[in-house]
Design an enzyme around this catalytic site. Structure first.
Site, mmCIF file in Angstrom:
data_model
loop_
_atom_site.group_PDB
_atom_site.id
_atom_site.type_symbol
_atom_site.label_atom_id
_atom_site.label_comp_id
_atom_site.label_asym_id
_atom_site.label_seq_id
_atom_site.Cartn_x
_atom_site.Cartn_y
_atom_site.Cartn_z
ATOM 1 N N PHE A 26 3.506 -8.521 -9.501
ATOM 2 C CA PHE A 26 4.628 -9.422 -9.205
ATOM 3 C C PHE A 26 4.970 -10.190 -10.483
ATOM 4 O O PHE A 26 4.091 -10.452 -11.319
ATOM 5 C CB PHE A 26 4.262 -10.406 -8.093
ATOM 6 N N PHE A 72 -3.324 -0.478 7.309
ATOM 7 C CA PHE A 72 -3.887 -1.825 7.168
ATOM 8 C C PHE A 72 -4.976 -1.865 6.103
ATOM 9 O O PHE A 72 -4.971 -1.083 5.169
ATOM 10 C CB PHE A 72 -4.376 -2.349 8.517
ATOM 11 N N LYS A 125 0.824 -1.221 0.000
ATOM 12 C CA LYS A 125 0.000 0.000 0.000
ATOM 13 C C LYS A 125 0.853 1.264 0.000
ATOM 14 O O LYS A 125 0.594 2.196 -0.766
ATOM 15 C CB LYS A 125 -0.937 -0.047 1.203
ATOM 16 N N THR A 146 3.982 1.486 -0.883
ATOM 17 C CA THR A 146 4.725 1.488 -2.144
ATOM 18 C C THR A 146 3.884 2.088 -3.263
ATOM 19 O O THR A 146 4.362 2.921 -4.049
ATOM 20 C CB THR A 146 5.144 0.047 -2.509
ATOM 21 N N TRP A 149 6.981 -0.752 -7.830
ATOM 22 C CA TRP A 149 8.087 -1.346 -7.082
ATOM 23 C C TRP A 149 9.287 -1.558 -7.997
ATOM 24 O O TRP A 149 10.427 -1.272 -7.637
ATOM 25 C CB TRP A 149 7.643 -2.679 -6.467
ATOM 26 N N ALA A 207 -3.573 1.592 12.928
ATOM 27 C CA ALA A 207 -4.942 1.510 12.413
ATOM 28 C C ALA A 207 -5.729 0.357 13.020
ATOM 29 O O ALA A 207 -6.951 0.339 12.943
ATOM 30 C CB ALA A 207 -4.929 1.366 10.898
ATOM 31 N N ARG A 249 2.011 8.563 7.084
ATOM 32 C CA ARG A 249 2.328 8.461 8.502
ATOM 33 C C ARG A 249 3.809 8.161 8.694
ATOM 34 O O ARG A 249 4.474 7.634 7.800
ATOM 35 C CB ARG A 249 1.527 7.325 9.156
ATOM 36 N N LYS A 268 6.949 -6.572 10.868
ATOM 37 C CA LYS A 268 6.443 -5.893 9.675
ATOM 38 C C LYS A 268 7.530 -5.124 8.922
ATOM 39 O O LYS A 268 7.471 -4.963 7.713
ATOM 40 C CB LYS A 268 5.316 -4.942 10.085
#
Length: 556
Positions: free
Chosen positions: A381, A301, A71, A73, A409, A273, A94, A105
């Site tokens: 991907f 999240f 998210k 990214t 990415w 979150a 954030r 994480k």
């Protein structure tokens, strides 16, 4: 392929004053923290108030899985892609918490060629905002215990102290502790607790306060305990507000950094979150809307947590009206929701994709309930097949939302051009009719039930006797008109993290409710969610190091 930190360390950063100049800012508008990061002055913030707002684009996601969604990214890559198209854009994110950074994480700076930098600074101490929040929180805790030790003039019931200490680290041993042991001068013996800094009400207040005046008013309303008559005792009663505000003075100023492609980014505040409201600061978002034509922000999240709270808490309080929502998913995560183990996600599996896409479907339906146009993007991907991508694209179109592939990415802004064009097209041709999910006038129990049934898909809500009593008391104290901040695990739409996909008809379990009177919402704890996480068996801290030249390795 280089690691995220290798890409970030190999980037050629522009001086932050150069980045600021793209927003027509001068160096006098900045308070420099080295060459590549700065805070924005109060004077500049005040100068923005009469400018026209740009477009507000929220980036959210399906429920997180071990397969990864990306998210942040996508948020960063989308901002960079606007730049590729010659658009004036800014990103509002954030700040990362040290807890996840050293836990499981990792950091929160994006990934690949869609990152905000300096990545190491951002993921570690940055400009000290989290330290200020921690200090203000613990000053208030110290004042509570000192007041009791010095005679307890306010008649605080030591069995009803609700203010907790905090630390920005995953430390399970601090969840439940005993303080005041030792001599008489060491304080009153009582049970106490820690929460992680990003779950502290101070963090929520920092992110919801409009200005210094609002900050102090909110700090003053914090309920730290109840007296023997059952009445609230506040931070204002303890004469704590001035000192707390002094600690938070600089933390109130948004931070300016850049992406790998020198797109400006305001990174400010960081409430969780799954526990708190999960959005960057109102000050940063409102400033970003005045500083550029497109503001890309994100909520933590999955959309069941971050987006719901962005809408029903942040937008409600700040008067924000999002123009579009980008919903991030991956083929791998959808197959994981369809029952495929993480080790087997690389192979084409349309059957699992068809089953797992129900999670995406529910999030689309939820977002559409708010009247905001939705664009689904697949974070690409190399293992994705044409058939899988085609299936997701058609699935989205059949449900009335736009679709675009994201390759940010791997390719940075260039890989997000298709998404940026789709967002611009949506903004030009589809009007947002944003509205909230529930009214202020609904009871706290009604608000909980609406979120549980409408957003999570629950069949009903089981509120424990203790939680029901708490809700009743909060209503009697005048807090019934506040929005609810649902604390729930992030991995499932339900309160059971093992229920993947789209669980339906389950019973949501509410075990506790308390008011964050300064923040302006009632926190509702569901299932087994914890306000102080623990470290995993193999924490990310094991991989982090610094070499003899001062270069940090292992961050991700």
């Amino acid at each position: 392929m280089k690691s995220d930190i290798e890409i970030a360390q190999g980037a050629l950063l522009e001086p932050i004053a150069t980045v600021a100049a793209k927003l027509d800012m001068s160096q006098d508008d900045l308070e420099l923290y080295g060459k590549y990061k700065a805070k924005i002055t109060d004077e500049y913030m005040e100068s923005l108030k009469d400018r026209t707002d740009g477009k507000l684009i929220l980036v959210t996601a399906i429920n997180p899985t071990p397969a990864g969604e990306g998210k942040t990214t996508v948020s960063v890559g989308l901002g960079q892609a606007f730049g590729k198209l010659g658009k004036k854009a800014i990103i509002a994110l954030r700040e990362p918490s040290l807890g996840p950074c050293f836990g499981i994480k990792g950091g929160a700076a994006g990934g690949g060629y869609a990152q905000v930098v300096p990545m190491e600074d951002l993921n570690l101490h940055f400009t000290g905002d989290f330290h200020a929040v921690t200090s203000a929180n613990n000053l208030l805790a110290a004042l509570v215990d000192n007041h009791i030790h010095q005679g307890n003039e306010l008649q605080i019931d030591t069995r009803q102290i609700v203010w907790k200490r905090c630390e920005d680290m995953n430390d399970r041993a601090l969840r439940n502790i005993v303080v005041g042991l030792g001599n008489k001068t060491d304080g009153f013996v009582r049970e106490d607790h820690f929460v992680i800094t990003v779950a502290s009400e101070i963090m929520a207040i920092l992110c919801l306060a409009e200005d210094g005046k609002d900050l102090k008013e909110r700090l003053g309303r914090i309920i730290v305990a109840y007296n023997y008559a059952g009445e609230p005792v506040t931070a204002s009663d303890l004469k704590a507000v001035g000192a707390m505000a002094a600690l938070l003075k600089d933390a109130m100023k948004p931070n300016l950094i850049q992406t790998l492609e020198h797109t400006p980014a305001l990174v400010h505040g960081g409430p969780f979150a799954n526990i708190a409201h999960g959005c960057n600061s109102v000050r940063a978002t409102k400033a970003a809307l005045k500083m550029a034509d497109y503001c890309v922000t994100e909520a933590g999240f999955g959309a069941d947590l971050g987006a719901e709270k962005f809408f029903d808490i942040k937008c409600r309080m700040a008067g924000l009206k999002p123009d579009a929502v980008v919903l991030v998913a991956t083929v791998r995560a959808l197959k994981y929701n369809g029952g495929v183990p993480k080790a087997e996600l690389n192979g084409e599996n349309l059957e699992a994709l068809e089953k797992g896409i129900a999670n995406l479907e529910k999030h689309i339906e939820n977002l559409q309930k708010y009247g905001v146009p939705v664009i689904v993007t697949l974070n690409s991907f190399v293992s994705d097949t044409d058939a899988e991508v085609r299936y997701v694209r058609e699935f989205c179109r059949e449900r009335g939302c736009e679709f675009a592939l994201s390759q940010v990415w791997e390719k940075g802004g260039e890989g997000g051009v298709a998404l940026a064009r789709k967002v611009i097209e949506t903004l030009e041709h589809r009007e947002s009719h944003f509205h909230l999910l529930y009214d202020d006038a609904a009871s706290l129990e009604e608000k909980i039930t609406i979120v549980a049934k409408e957003i999570y898909g629950a069949g009903g809500v089981n509120i424990t006797a203790a939680a029901r009593k708490q809700l009743q008391k909060l209503t009697e104290l005048g807090f019934g008109g506040m929005p609810v901040c649902m604390a729930k695990n992030q991995y499932s739409l339900s309160d059971n993290p093992a229920l993947l996909g789209r669980p339906e008809g389950f019973e949501l379990n509410v075990r506790e409710a308390y008011v964050s009177a300064g923040a302006g919402f009632v926190v509702v704890l569901t299932g087994d969610v914890m306000t102080m996480p623990g470290l995993p068996k193999q924490p990310a801290a094991f991989r982090i190091d610094v070499d003899d030249k001062g270069a940090i390795t292992g961050l991700f």
